[in-house]
Design an enzyme around this catalytic site. Structure first.
Site, PDB file in Angstrom:
ATOM      1  N   HIS A  23       0.828  -1.202   0.000  1.00 45.07           N
ATOM      2  CA  HIS A  23       0.000   0.000   0.000  1.00 45.07           C
ATOM      3  C   HIS A  23       0.864   1.255   0.000  1.00 45.07           C
ATOM      4  O   HIS A  23       1.553   1.542   0.961  1.00 45.07           O
ATOM      5  CB  HIS A  23      -0.886  -0.026   1.245  1.00 45.07           C
ATOM      6  CG  HIS A  23      -1.874   1.082   1.340  1.00 45.07           C
ATOM      7  ND1 HIS A  23      -1.940   1.930   2.425  1.00 45.07           N
ATOM      8  CD2 HIS A  23      -2.856   1.471   0.485  1.00 45.07           C
ATOM      9  CE1 HIS A  23      -2.917   2.794   2.245  1.00 45.07           C
ATOM     10  NE2 HIS A  23      -3.491   2.535   1.074  1.00 45.07           N
ATOM     11  N   HIS A  65      -1.465  10.745  -2.634  1.00 42.35           N
ATOM     12  CA  HIS A  65      -2.782  10.325  -2.168  1.00 42.35           C
ATOM     13  C   HIS A  65      -3.735  11.486  -1.960  1.00 42.35           C
ATOM     14  O   HIS A  65      -4.848  11.503  -2.493  1.00 42.35           O
ATOM     15  CB  HIS A  65      -2.649   9.538  -0.860  1.00 42.35           C
ATOM     16  CG  HIS A  65      -3.965   9.131  -0.269  1.00 42.35           C
ATOM     17  ND1 HIS A  65      -4.678   9.952   0.597  1.00 42.35           N
ATOM     18  CD2 HIS A  65      -4.722   8.020  -0.429  1.00 42.35           C
ATOM     19  CE1 HIS A  65      -5.800   9.354   0.937  1.00 42.35           C
ATOM     20  NE2 HIS A  65      -5.851   8.175   0.333  1.00 42.35           N
TER      21      HIS A  65
END
Length: 328
Positions: A23, A65
């Site tokens: 991730h 992100h």
């Protein structure tokens, strides 16, 4: 007892262990979305890497992100309002070192001068990450999440498919829509590495399961990708289980479900329903041993984790002689 789905374009078939997807790279060990985080994940045995992509003001896809750069850099502002040169001038890694020092001593300390390591501090473009993946020396898959809403809307997917096609990762070209990208006054540079991947060697999509897949919480984003590049698998991410998807259905054209760990904990039988509907299941974000064991027991195809080394080691210790189970 759920049955293993048939082989298809979406990856491995159970009862193999779940694939380990790093991730934002090995984001517990290195600053998220930096080249160092992804190199570390590959070294730690990750089967795949996960990244989020946003489009800059001058039309480059970067791995960031948040909508704004405030949390993960020493700058401020929205990614979509900044050019790549603006992002390249920021430090995207030192916050991690400061955070680790605070965790260690329980309070903020003065930062000691160090020689900066650009692989830990520089903004990462998707193009550079694709180069890392395709040159890694072993099969490493890439799960790319498109972030929405954004001012660039469908231009994100257009740029993404264009870049995947340059690397030979998008399958046959789809008809052009004629829609233009952000007006920058200049074309994005084409590197020698990207050109080499399209000019020579077998295309990865013809050598088995796709090397890349596109994920999003936006069904519209996935529809755009599927329309432009039908050979690229898509993953519908879910934070909560909406009533219309409880029976295992997914948006049209999507073959992989991406439920949150919260969904799987609360509704373990949902995994079996997805499998019966012919879908694969990639769960996020799975860091704790009990949760890794749960996902393995339910037979999910992939776990997305901040801790690829630890999860890889745990899965290697688990036996897979019996088929996975899950209550409907």
């Amino acid at each position: 007892m759920s049955q293993a789905p048939a082989d298809g374009p979406y990856g491995r078939t159970r009862p193999d262990p779940p694939a380990v997807v790093a991730h934002r790279g090995a984001s517990e060990a290195a600053p998220e979305h930096t080249l160092a985080a992804y190199r570390t994940a590959i070294e730690e045995g990750a089967d795949a890497l996960e990244c989020d992509v946003r489009l800059t003001a001058d039309g480059h896809l970067v791995c960031v992100h948040d909508r704004r750069v405030n949390r993960t850099s020493d700058g401020r502002g929205a990614v979509s309002a900044l050019e790549l040169a603006d992002l390249a001038a920021l430090d995207f890694g030192s916050w991690k070192a400061r955070e680790e020092r605070r965790d260690e001593v329980g309070r903020r300390q003065r930062e000691t001068p160090e020689e900066p390591d650009w692989e830990r501090t520089s903004v990462l473009t998707l193009e550079r990450l694709l180069e890392l993946v395709t040159d890694s020396g072993r099969r490493v898959e890439l799960a790319i999440e498109t972030k929405h809403p954004t001012r660039w809307a469908g231009q994100v997917e257009e740029k993404l498919v264009e870049l995947l096609r340059r690397f030979g990762l998008a399958g046959p070209a789809a008809p052009r829509t004629g829609r233009a990208g952000p007006r920058t006054g200049r074309a994005a540079p084409r590197t020698e590495s990207a050109a080499a991947h399209t000019a020579a060697g077998p295309h990865p999509e013809t050598d088995g399961p796709s090397l890349v897949r596109v994920m999003s919480f936006s069904a519209r984003s996935l529809h755009r990708v599927h329309a432009a590049a039908p050979a690229v698998p898509t993953v519908f991410l879910m934070q909560f289980l909406l009533p219309r998807f409880r029976d295992g259905r997914l948006p049209r054209g999507v073959g992989i479900a991406g439920p949150s760990l919260r969904i799987v904990r609360a509704n373990p039988g949902y995994v079996a329903r997805l499998h019966r509907a012919g879908h694969r299941v990639h769960v996020w974000t799975v860091d704790e041993p009990d949760d890794v064991a749960l996902c393995a027991r339910l037979g999910v195809e992939a776990v997305i984790t901040n801790r690829p080394r630890q999860v890889r080691a745990q899965l290697d210790r688990i036996g897979y002689d019996t088929p996975p189970t899950g209550d409907a």
